[in-house]
Design an enzyme around this catalytic site. Structure first.
Site, PDB file in Angstrom:
ATOM      1  CB  ILE A   1      -0.925   0.015   1.230  1.00 62.27           C
ATOM      2  CG1 ILE A   1      -1.812  -1.230   1.256  1.00 62.27           C
ATOM      3  CG2 ILE A   1      -1.790   1.275   1.230  1.00 62.27           C
ATOM      4  CD1 ILE A   1      -2.703  -1.343   2.484  1.00 62.27           C
ATOM      5  N   PRO A   2       1.125   1.859  -1.142  1.00 59.46           N
ATOM      6  CG  PRO A   2       0.995   2.663  -3.339  1.00 59.46           C
ATOM      7  CD  PRO A   2       0.334   1.707  -2.379  1.00 59.46           C
ATOM      8  CB  CYS A   3       1.745   5.307   2.762  1.00 57.43           C
ATOM      9  SG  CYS A   3       2.928   4.229   3.573  1.00 57.43           S
ATOM     10  CG  HIS A   4       6.569   4.747  -1.097  1.00 61.30           C
ATOM     11  ND1 HIS A   4       5.829   3.587  -0.995  1.00 61.30           N
ATOM     12  CD2 HIS A   4       7.068   4.751  -2.368  1.00 61.30           C
ATOM     13  CE1 HIS A   4       5.888   2.911  -2.136  1.00 61.30           C
ATOM     14  NE2 HIS A   4       6.621   3.609  -2.988  1.00 61.30           N
TER      15      HIS A   4
END
Length: 284
Positions: free
Chosen positions: A250-253
């Site tokens: 889950i690419p919160c970056h």
């Protein structure tokens, strides 16, 4: 794309240290020799190490971490997402995107703290440092980035979120997941990753929106708020992003400030910079 082996992940700390130094001193544009000296390597070995890890030179990598580059990616990603919605696709098609199904726990399961759930976990070296991957029969439930973790530390960390679950150290189970997540070439579209998350309805909406952000893309907290139909909730979106239990997948970056600044990151700002720069340097 870059040809990088996970066996090189032991060099992550030096790479991150070098990038931190370059970002902190970008106004003076430190040369290769200065950066190499800062991390205790010869100029030759630093250039070789960095290029092997990232596939490009340190100078080129740093260009991908500028505010100007970030702003251009925000615009590009917005256009891509708008196009995706127009044609009715669930997410932009990109070679390196992970194919992910997200399942939310029921409120009852949420309250029990994982009672009756068996969680298997392993600690693995990755391109972005040491990670803890935890999975259940229903899907991956956690991915954390850690520093100098061991089996006991890993269980303690998981126990904070899953106080009633049965937790088992089992790297044979998590190794194939690690390989699928961190080796883009091993992507298997016939076998998507399944995630099992627990969170509020709002958090889950935010995490699902993050899954729409393509590999190499960037968006803003405000844009995510608009995507979920809550345009005035950018601050709450930021909190939900920070509580993401499954890093990288889950690419919160990929969520940054509208100014182009990176903002914060639960697992360290330099790790976020490393991830974004590495994604930008990959050939799509």
């Amino acid at each position: 794309m870059n040809s990088v082996n996970v066996s090189d992940s032991k060099d992550y700390s030096r790479i991150a240290q070098a990038i931190a130094f370059m970002r902190q001193n970008h106004l003076s544009q430190p040369d290769l020799a200065t950066v190499a000296q800062h991390i205790g390597l010869s100029e030759y070995h630093f250039q070789r190490l960095f290029t092997q890890w990232a596939g490009i030179s340190p100078k080129k990598f740093l260009q991908y971490l500028t505010v100007e580059y970030a702003k251009s990616k925000i615009i590009e990603t917005k256009s891509l997402l708008d196009l995706t919605l127009d044609v009715g696709l669930s997410s932009p098609g990109r070679l390196h995107d992970l194919f992910v199904n997200l399942e939310a726990m029921s409120p009852g399961e949420f309250k029990t703290g994982g009672a009756g759930l068996q969680i298997r976990y392993g600690i693995h070296d990755t391109l972005f440092g040491q990670s803890l991957i935890a999975t259940t029969s229903r899907g991956i439930c956690n991915l954390y980035f850690l520093d100098n973790a061991d089996e006991q530390t890993g269980e303690q960390i998981l126990r904070r979120s899953w106080k009633s679950a049965e937790i088992i150290h089992d790297e044979q189970t998590t190794q194939p997941l690690h390989d699928q997540i961190f080796h883009p070439n091993s992507l298997n579209v016939d076998k998507p990753l399944t995630l099992l998350v627990k969170g509020t309805n709002f958090q889950i909406q935010v995490w699902k929106a993050l899954l729409q952000i393509p590999f190499g893309g960037m968006t803003t907290y405000q844009k995510i708020a608009e995507m979920i139909g809550r345009p005035t909730a950018a601050r709450a979106v930021g909190n939900a992003v920070g509580n993401n239990p499954i890093a990288y997948i889950i690419p919160c970056h990929r969520a940054i400030r509208e100014s182009g600044e990176l903002g914060g990151y639960h697992w360290g700002l330099e790790r976020k910079a490393v991830m974004l720069g590495w994604e930008a340097s990959c050939k799509i």
